[in-house]
Scaffold this motif. Sequence first.
Motif, PDB file in Angstrom:
ATOM      1  N   TRP A   8       0.842  -1.201   0.000  1.00  0.00           N
ATOM      2  CA  TRP A   8       0.000   0.000   0.000  1.00  0.00           C
ATOM      3  C   TRP A   8       0.873   1.245   0.000  1.00  0.00           C
ATOM      4  CZ3 TRP A   8      -1.225  -4.301   3.013  1.00  0.00           C
ATOM      5  CH2 TRP A   8      -2.428  -4.927   2.682  1.00  0.00           C
ATOM      6  N   LYS A   9       0.706   2.087  -1.027  1.00  0.00           N
ATOM      7  CA  LYS A   9       1.520   3.312  -1.131  1.00  0.00           C
ATOM      8  C   LYS A   9       1.253   4.271   0.021  1.00  0.00           C
ATOM      9  CE  LYS A   9      -1.679   5.687  -4.190  1.00  0.00           C
ATOM     10  NZ  LYS A   9      -1.916   6.290  -5.464  1.00  0.00           N
ATOM     11  N   GLU A  10       0.029   4.303   0.525  1.00  0.00           N
ATOM     12  CA  GLU A  10      -0.282   5.213   1.633  1.00  0.00           C
ATOM     13  C   GLU A  10       0.390   4.746   2.926  1.00  0.00           C
ATOM     14  OE1 GLU A  10      -1.570   8.171   1.218  1.00  0.00           O
ATOM     15  OE2 GLU A  10      -1.941   7.778  -0.898  1.00  0.00           O
ATOM     16  N   TRP A  11       0.627   3.453   3.070  1.00  0.00           N
ATOM     17  CA  TRP A  11       1.390   2.953   4.220  1.00  0.00           C
ATOM     18  C   TRP A  11       2.792   3.539   4.171  1.00  0.00           C
ATOM     19  CZ3 TRP A  11       1.434   0.666   8.812  1.00  0.00           C
ATOM     20  CH2 TRP A  11       2.647   0.185   9.295  1.00  0.00           C
ATOM     21  N   LYS A  12       3.415   3.449   3.016  1.00  0.00           N
ATOM     22  CA  LYS A  12       4.776   3.971   2.865  1.00  0.00           C
ATOM     23  C   LYS A  12       4.822   5.474   3.141  1.00  0.00           C
ATOM     24  CE  LYS A  12       6.166   0.685  -0.689  1.00  0.00           C
ATOM     25  NZ  LYS A  12       6.590   0.551  -2.082  1.00  0.00           N
ATOM     26  N   LYS A  13       3.816   6.170   2.654  1.00  0.00           N
ATOM     27  CA  LYS A  13       3.792   7.633   2.750  1.00  0.00           C
ATOM     28  C   LYS A  13       3.475   8.138   4.164  1.00  0.00           C
ATOM     29  CE  LYS A  13       1.502  11.538   0.477  1.00  0.00           C
ATOM     30  NZ  LYS A  13       0.494  11.888  -0.548  1.00  0.00           N
ATOM     31  N   HIS A  14       2.517   7.506   4.834  1.00  0.00           N
ATOM     32  CA  HIS A  14       2.012   8.044   6.102  1.00  0.00           C
ATOM     33  C   HIS A  14       2.338   7.229   7.351  1.00  0.00           C
ATOM     34  CE1 HIS A  14      -0.421  11.079   4.071  1.00  0.00           C
ATOM     35  NE2 HIS A  14      -0.814  10.138   3.237  1.00  0.00           N
ATOM     36  N   CYS A  15       2.677   5.948   7.202  1.00  0.00           N
ATOM     37  CA  CYS A  15       2.759   5.073   8.361  1.00  0.00           C
ATOM     38  C   CYS A  15       4.125   4.447   8.605  1.00  0.00           C
ATOM     39  CB  CYS A  15       1.734   3.947   8.237  1.00  0.00           C
ATOM     40  SG  CYS A  15       0.049   4.513   7.943  1.00  0.00           S
ATOM     41  N   GLU A  16       4.796   4.047   7.535  1.00  0.00           N
ATOM     42  CA  GLU A  16       6.068   3.357   7.693  1.00  0.00           C
ATOM     43  C   GLU A  16       7.058   4.226   8.462  1.00  0.00           C
ATOM     44  OE1 GLU A  16       8.520   0.523   4.795  1.00  0.00           O
ATOM     45  OE2 GLU A  16       8.423   2.583   4.092  1.00  0.00           O
ATOM     46  N   LYS A  17       7.671   3.639   9.455  1.00  0.00           N
ATOM     47  CA  LYS A  17       8.671   4.308  10.293  1.00  0.00           C
ATOM     48  C   LYS A  17       8.097   5.496  11.059  1.00  0.00           C
ATOM     49  CE  LYS A  17      12.365   2.791   7.301  1.00  0.00           C
ATOM     50  NZ  LYS A  17      13.401   3.136   6.381  1.00  0.00           N
ATOM     51  N   GLN A  18       6.794   5.460  11.321  1.00  0.00           N
ATOM     52  CA  GLN A  18       6.129   6.521  12.083  1.00  0.00           C
ATOM     53  C   GLN A  18       5.674   5.956  13.433  1.00  0.00           C
ATOM     54  OE1 GLN A  18       5.870   9.735  10.884  1.00  0.00           O
ATOM     55  NE2 GLN A  18       7.046   8.977   9.145  1.00  0.00           N
ATOM     56  N   ASP A  19       5.475   6.831  14.382  1.00  0.00           N
ATOM     57  CA  ASP A  19       4.909   6.446  15.671  1.00  0.00           C
ATOM     58  C   ASP A  19       3.398   6.310  15.476  1.00  0.00           C
ATOM     59  OD1 ASP A  19       4.002   6.112  18.230  1.00  0.00           O
ATOM     60  OD2 ASP A  19       4.874   7.974  19.007  1.00  0.00           O
ATOM     61  N   LEU A  20       2.897   5.093  15.539  1.00  0.00           N
ATOM     62  CA  LEU A  20       1.486   4.823  15.257  1.00  0.00           C
ATOM     63  C   LEU A  20       0.664   4.554  16.518  1.00  0.00           C
ATOM     64  CD1 LEU A  20       2.005   2.528  12.142  1.00  0.00           C
ATOM     65  CD2 LEU A  20       1.559   4.990  12.188  1.00  0.00           C
ATOM     66  N   ARG A  21       1.223   4.866  17.674  1.00  0.00           N
ATOM     67  CA  ARG A  21       0.521   4.587  18.933  1.00  0.00           C
ATOM     68  C   ARG A  21      -0.845   5.257  19.011  1.00  0.00           C
ATOM     69  NH1 ARG A  21       5.347   5.640  23.047  1.00  0.00           N
ATOM     70  NH2 ARG A  21       5.840   7.067  21.363  1.00  0.00           N
ATOM     71  N   GLU A  22      -1.004   6.436  18.435  1.00  0.00           N
ATOM     72  CA  GLU A  22      -2.290   7.123  18.518  1.00  0.00           C
ATOM     73  C   GLU A  22      -3.405   6.327  17.835  1.00  0.00           C
ATOM     74  OE1 GLU A  22      -3.186  10.419  15.493  1.00  0.00           O
ATOM     75  OE2 GLU A  22      -1.004  10.485  15.640  1.00  0.00           O
ATOM     76  N   TRP A  23      -3.055   5.487  16.855  1.00  0.00           N
ATOM     77  CA  TRP A  23      -4.049   4.721  16.114  1.00  0.00           C
ATOM     78  C   TRP A  23      -4.521   3.493  16.882  1.00  0.00           C
ATOM     79  CZ3 TRP A  23      -6.307   6.957  12.171  1.00  0.00           C
ATOM     80  CH2 TRP A  23      -5.639   7.981  11.526  1.00  0.00           C
ATOM     81  N   VAL A  24      -3.769   3.054  17.873  1.00  0.00           N
ATOM     82  CA  VAL A  24      -4.169   1.871  18.648  1.00  0.00           C
ATOM     83  C   VAL A  24      -4.441   2.213  20.117  1.00  0.00           C
ATOM     84  CG1 VAL A  24      -3.053   0.214  17.127  1.00  0.00           C
ATOM     85  CG2 VAL A  24      -1.758   1.189  19.009  1.00  0.00           C
ATOM     86  N   LYS A  25      -4.446   3.482  20.436  1.00  0.00           N
ATOM     87  CA  LYS A  25      -4.718   3.942  21.794  1.00  0.00           C
ATOM     88  C   LYS A  25      -6.078   3.411  22.243  1.00  0.00           C
ATOM     89  CE  LYS A  25      -4.225   8.291  24.229  1.00  0.00           C
ATOM     90  NZ  LYS A  25      -4.158   9.752  24.017  1.00  0.00           N
ATOM     91  N   GLY A  26      -6.089   2.754  23.393  1.00  0.00           N
ATOM     92  CA  GLY A  26      -7.321   2.207  23.943  1.00  0.00           C
ATOM     93  C   GLY A  26      -7.625   0.794  23.496  1.00  0.00           C
ATOM     94  N   CYS A  27      -6.853   0.265  22.577  1.00  0.00           N
ATOM     95  CA  CYS A  27      -7.069  -1.118  22.140  1.00  0.00           C
ATOM     96  C   CYS A  27      -6.425  -2.082  23.120  1.00  0.00           C
ATOM     97  CB  CYS A  27      -6.451  -1.350  20.757  1.00  0.00           C
ATOM     98  SG  CYS A  27      -7.207  -0.385  19.457  1.00  0.00           S
ATOM     99  N   ASN A  28      -7.018  -3.214  23.304  1.00  0.00           N
ATOM    100  CA  ASN A  28      -6.436  -4.236  24.167  1.00  0.00           C
ATOM    101  C   ASN A  28      -5.455  -5.072  23.367  1.00  0.00           C
ATOM    102  OD1 ASN A  28      -7.987  -3.489  26.399  1.00  0.00           O
ATOM    103  ND2 ASN A  28      -9.707  -4.716  25.679  1.00  0.00           N
ATOM    104  N   PRO A  29      -4.326  -5.428  23.984  1.00  0.00           N
ATOM    105  CA  PRO A  29      -3.332  -6.241  23.260  1.00  0.00           C
ATOM    106  C   PRO A  29      -3.828  -7.631  22.956  1.00  0.00           C
ATOM    107  CG  PRO A  29      -2.589  -5.760  25.503  1.00  0.00           C
ATOM    108  CD  PRO A  29      -3.913  -5.092  25.301  1.00  0.00           C
TER     109      PRO A  29
END
Length: 98
Positions: free
Chosen positions: A77-98
């Motif tokens: 996915w090109k948008e993964w490379k552009k917006h997510c790869e090597k980024q801090d993604l904790r805000e997207w899983v905040k509140g999720c149970n492991p």
Amino acid sequence: MSFFETGFDTEAVDRRKDGTKDYGIFHINNGWWCKDEGTLSENLCSMSCADLLNTDIHDDILCVKRIVKDPQGMGTWKEWKKHCEKQDLREWVKGCNP
């Protein structure tokens, strides 16, 4: 990734420059992963592209799991490379149970 690909739209269908289409919330391509009418496909997820266009995303997730096992992984996915790869993604899983 899904937010940047489709805005979480489970009914998204977009045509690519090569004539293939990307389907559903994860933009799964009909040239490789799913089968629709009139397009040759490897159909590596063994599913109809129409099944990717509803709010039940369980089958979509199974296909994504198959996709990320390939050498490109999330880089498919090109948008993964552009917006997510090597980024801090904790805000997207905040509140999720492991």
